[in-house]
Design an enzyme around this catalytic site. Structure first.
Site, PDB file in Angstrom:
ATOM      1  N   TYR A   1      -0.684  -0.333  10.561  1.00  0.00           N
ATOM      2  CA  TYR A   1      -0.958  -0.686   9.151  1.00  0.00           C
ATOM      3  C   TYR A   1       0.169  -0.172   8.238  1.00  0.00           C
ATOM      4  O   TYR A   1       0.662  -0.901   7.382  1.00  0.00           O
ATOM      5  CB  TYR A   1      -2.314  -0.124   8.721  1.00  0.00           C
ATOM      6  CG  TYR A   1      -2.697  -0.504   7.309  1.00  0.00           C
ATOM      7  CD1 TYR A   1      -3.145  -1.787   7.005  1.00  0.00           C
ATOM      8  CD2 TYR A   1      -2.608   0.427   6.265  1.00  0.00           C
ATOM      9  CE1 TYR A   1      -3.483  -2.140   5.698  1.00  0.00           C
ATOM     10  CE2 TYR A   1      -2.952   0.079   4.970  1.00  0.00           C
ATOM     11  CZ  TYR A   1      -3.387  -1.204   4.691  1.00  0.00           C
ATOM     12  OH  TYR A   1      -3.722  -1.552   3.403  1.00  0.00           O
TER      13      TYR A   1
ATOM     14  N   SER B   1       0.843  -1.203   0.000  1.00  0.00           N
ATOM     15  CA  SER B   1       0.000   0.000   0.000  1.00  0.00           C
ATOM     16  C   SER B   1       0.873   1.247   0.000  1.00  0.00           C
ATOM     17  O   SER B   1       2.010   1.223   0.494  1.00  0.00           O
ATOM     18  CB  SER B   1      -0.869   0.006   1.259  1.00  0.00           C
ATOM     19  OG  SER B   1      -1.541   1.242   1.398  1.00  0.00           O
TER      20      SER B   1
HETATM   21  N1  LIG Z   1      -8.938  -0.701  -0.404  1.00  0.00           N
HETATM   22  C1  LIG Z   1      -7.886   0.104  -0.274  1.00  0.00           C
HETATM   23  O1  LIG Z   1      -8.025   1.360  -0.219  1.00  0.00           O
HETATM   24  C2  LIG Z   1      -6.488  -0.476  -0.225  1.00  0.00           C
HETATM   25  C3  LIG Z   1      -5.417   0.386  -0.466  1.00  0.00           C
HETATM   26  C4  LIG Z   1      -4.120  -0.116  -0.439  1.00  0.00           C
HETATM   27  C5  LIG Z   1      -3.906  -1.460  -0.186  1.00  0.00           C
HETATM   28  N2  LIG Z   1      -4.972  -2.297   0.078  1.00  0.00           N
HETATM   29  C6  LIG Z   1      -4.675  -3.704   0.348  1.00  0.00           C
HETATM   30  O2  LIG Z   1      -5.347  -4.506  -0.622  1.00  0.00           O
HETATM   31  C7  LIG Z   1      -5.574  -5.811  -0.085  1.00  0.00           C
HETATM   32  C8  LIG Z   1      -7.009  -6.225  -0.380  1.00  0.00           C
HETATM   33  O3  LIG Z   1      -7.883  -5.324   0.303  1.00  0.00           O
HETATM   34  P1  LIG Z   1      -9.310  -4.912  -0.266  1.00  0.00           P
HETATM   35  O4  LIG Z   1      -9.371  -3.443  -0.254  1.00  0.00           O
HETATM   36  O5  LIG Z   1      -9.600  -5.628  -1.534  1.00  0.00           O
HETATM   37  O6  LIG Z   1     -10.230  -5.428   0.953  1.00  0.00           O
HETATM   38  P2  LIG Z   1     -11.598  -6.262   1.005  1.00  0.00           P
HETATM   39  O7  LIG Z   1     -12.519  -5.843  -0.087  1.00  0.00           O
HETATM   40  O8  LIG Z   1     -12.063  -6.123   2.409  1.00  0.00           O
HETATM   41  O9  LIG Z   1     -11.148  -7.776   0.737  1.00  0.00           O
HETATM   42  C9  LIG Z   1     -10.352  -8.476   1.664  1.00  0.00           C
HETATM   43  C10 LIG Z   1     -10.207  -9.940   1.238  1.00  0.00           C
HETATM   44  O10 LIG Z   1      -9.291 -10.588   2.143  1.00  0.00           O
HETATM   45  C11 LIG Z   1      -9.902 -11.740   2.703  1.00  0.00           C
HETATM   46  N3  LIG Z   1      -9.379 -11.917   4.068  1.00  0.00           N
HETATM   47  C12 LIG Z   1      -9.392 -11.005   5.078  1.00  0.00           C
HETATM   48  N4  LIG Z   1      -8.874 -11.543   6.191  1.00  0.00           N
HETATM   49  C13 LIG Z   1      -8.498 -12.813   5.878  1.00  0.00           C
HETATM   50  C14 LIG Z   1      -7.926 -13.881   6.617  1.00  0.00           C
HETATM   51  N5  LIG Z   1      -7.627 -13.763   7.930  1.00  0.00           N
HETATM   52  N6  LIG Z   1      -7.687 -15.049   5.993  1.00  0.00           N
HETATM   53  C15 LIG Z   1      -8.016 -15.200   4.682  1.00  0.00           C
HETATM   54  N7  LIG Z   1      -8.558 -14.237   3.932  1.00  0.00           N
HETATM   55  C16 LIG Z   1      -8.814 -13.057   4.531  1.00  0.00           C
HETATM   56  C17 LIG Z   1     -11.415 -11.455   2.650  1.00  0.00           C
HETATM   57  O11 LIG Z   1     -12.205 -12.643   2.605  1.00  0.00           O
HETATM   58  P3  LIG Z   1     -12.844 -13.323   3.958  1.00  0.00           P
HETATM   59  O12 LIG Z   1     -13.389 -12.213   4.803  1.00  0.00           O
HETATM   60  O13 LIG Z   1     -13.872 -14.290   3.450  1.00  0.00           O
HETATM   61  O14 LIG Z   1     -11.696 -14.038   4.604  1.00  0.00           O
HETATM   62  C18 LIG Z   1     -11.512 -10.719   1.313  1.00  0.00           C
HETATM   63  O15 LIG Z   1     -11.564 -11.651   0.249  1.00  0.00           O
HETATM   64  C19 LIG Z   1      -5.200  -5.739   1.400  1.00  0.00           C
HETATM   65  O16 LIG Z   1      -3.928  -6.296   1.607  1.00  0.00           O
HETATM   66  C20 LIG Z   1      -5.190  -4.242   1.688  1.00  0.00           C
HETATM   67  O17 LIG Z   1      -4.324  -3.931   2.753  1.00  0.00           O
HETATM   68  C21 LIG Z   1      -6.258  -1.829   0.050  1.00  0.00           C
END
Ligand SMILES: NC(=O)c1ccc[n+]([C@@H]2O[C@H](COP(=O)([O-])OP(=O)(O)OC[C@H]3O[C@@H](n4cnc5c(N)ncnc54)[C@H](OP(=O)(O)O)[C@@H]3O)[C@@H](O)[C@H]2O)c1
Length: 255
Positions: A148, A138
């Protein structure tokens, strides 16, 4: 025929990776905790794109579950060509909170699991002399906003180290560093996003398309969108104490 393994492949950025790769004909292995959601996603992608989709129900905070995934990553008969360590979540807890379990949980999922899965993938792929590892970090790793940021700084630095270790082996390694992306991330972490200006938001499909292009080109750090690339270049060149002061203001505005 190529196969990608995506942790957190049921929502947000992980789901966008799944859709994009499925649309180009890649087979998938999706990992997440919610078995119903995994199964729905697999059925939908198989029907729409005539690809193979395996699912692994696993909690990446549980070490044994992570070790189970390394067995799939190490398979010689059904090789994984693109492991994507994407699963993660936001952490709002303060560093001085008496209960440090939210921080420890985040470290288990976003550091320990990434370390174990990347190592397993790197070993197998080095033997085959091919493949691409993508670790989702990120832009938060460029600033200093609590656990984070510290975790994502680790992911970026670790991925750069892995890229060095695998340099010249045929294995490509990329850290994806997105800014704000519209996903379930903020709601799940109870992060108030009302003050984030519209231009700061990125679309998950575009983030993924840019990342896959960067990874194919061998770029080690992928920062999707011109505006975030410019912002991060400025951030890197500011005196570090100034970055810390900006981070302090941003952090206090969120609590
Ligand atoms: N959205 C943003 O603004 C942003 C910005 C920069 C980086 N990121 C990074 O992008 C990545 C994806 O985030 P996202 O924004 O797509 O979030 P999201 O929509 O909340 O999706 C998170 C995914 O991770 C899975 N997950 C969460 N905890 C888990 C666990 N303990 N074991 C296995 N699976 C798990 C969830 O499925 P289940 O709940 O079914 O397990 C879901 O499929 C993360 O690493 C986040 O830090 C996000």
């Amino acid at each position: 025929m190529s196969t990608a393994l995506i942790t957190g492949g049921t929502s947000g950025i992980g789901a966008a990776f799944a859709q994009t790769l499925a649309a180009r004909g890649d087979d998938l292995v999706l990992v997440a905790r919610n078995a119903d959601r995994l199964s729905e996603m697999a059925t939908d992608l198989k029907e729409r794109y005539a690809i193979s989709v395996e699912t692994i129900t696993a909690d990446l905070a549980v070490r044994d579950d992570v070790i189970g995934i390394t067995e799939r990553l190490s398979s010689a008969e059904q090789p994984i060509d693109m492991p994507i360590n994407n699963a993660g979540f936001g952490v709002r807890a303060k560093l001085t909170d008496p209960d440090t379990t939210p921080h420890e949980h985040a470290i288990d999922v976003m550091i320990r699991a990434v370390l174990i899965l990347s190592a397993a993938a790197g070993r197998t792929m080095r033997q085959r002399g091919a493949g691409t590892i993508i670790n989702v970090s990120s832009t938060a790793g460029f600033v200093t906003m609590g656990v984070y940021s510290a975790i994502k700084a680790w992911v970026t630095s670790y991925t750069e180290g892995l890229a060095n270790e695998l340099h010249g082996t045929g294995v490509k390694v990329t850290a994806l560093c997105p800014g704000w992306v519209r996903t379930e991330f903020h709601e799940r972490a109870n992060i108030h996003v009302g003050s984030i200006p519209e231009f700061m938001w990125l679309d998950a499909d575009r983030v993924v398309a840019e990342c896959l292009g960067d990874a194919a080109a061998g770029k080690v750090i992928s920062i999707p969108s011109k505006r975030y690339a410019v912002m991060m270049t400025i951030a890197e060149h500011l005196p570090h104490r100034l970055m810390r002061a900006v981070s302090r203001r941003l952090t206090s505005s969120r609590h």
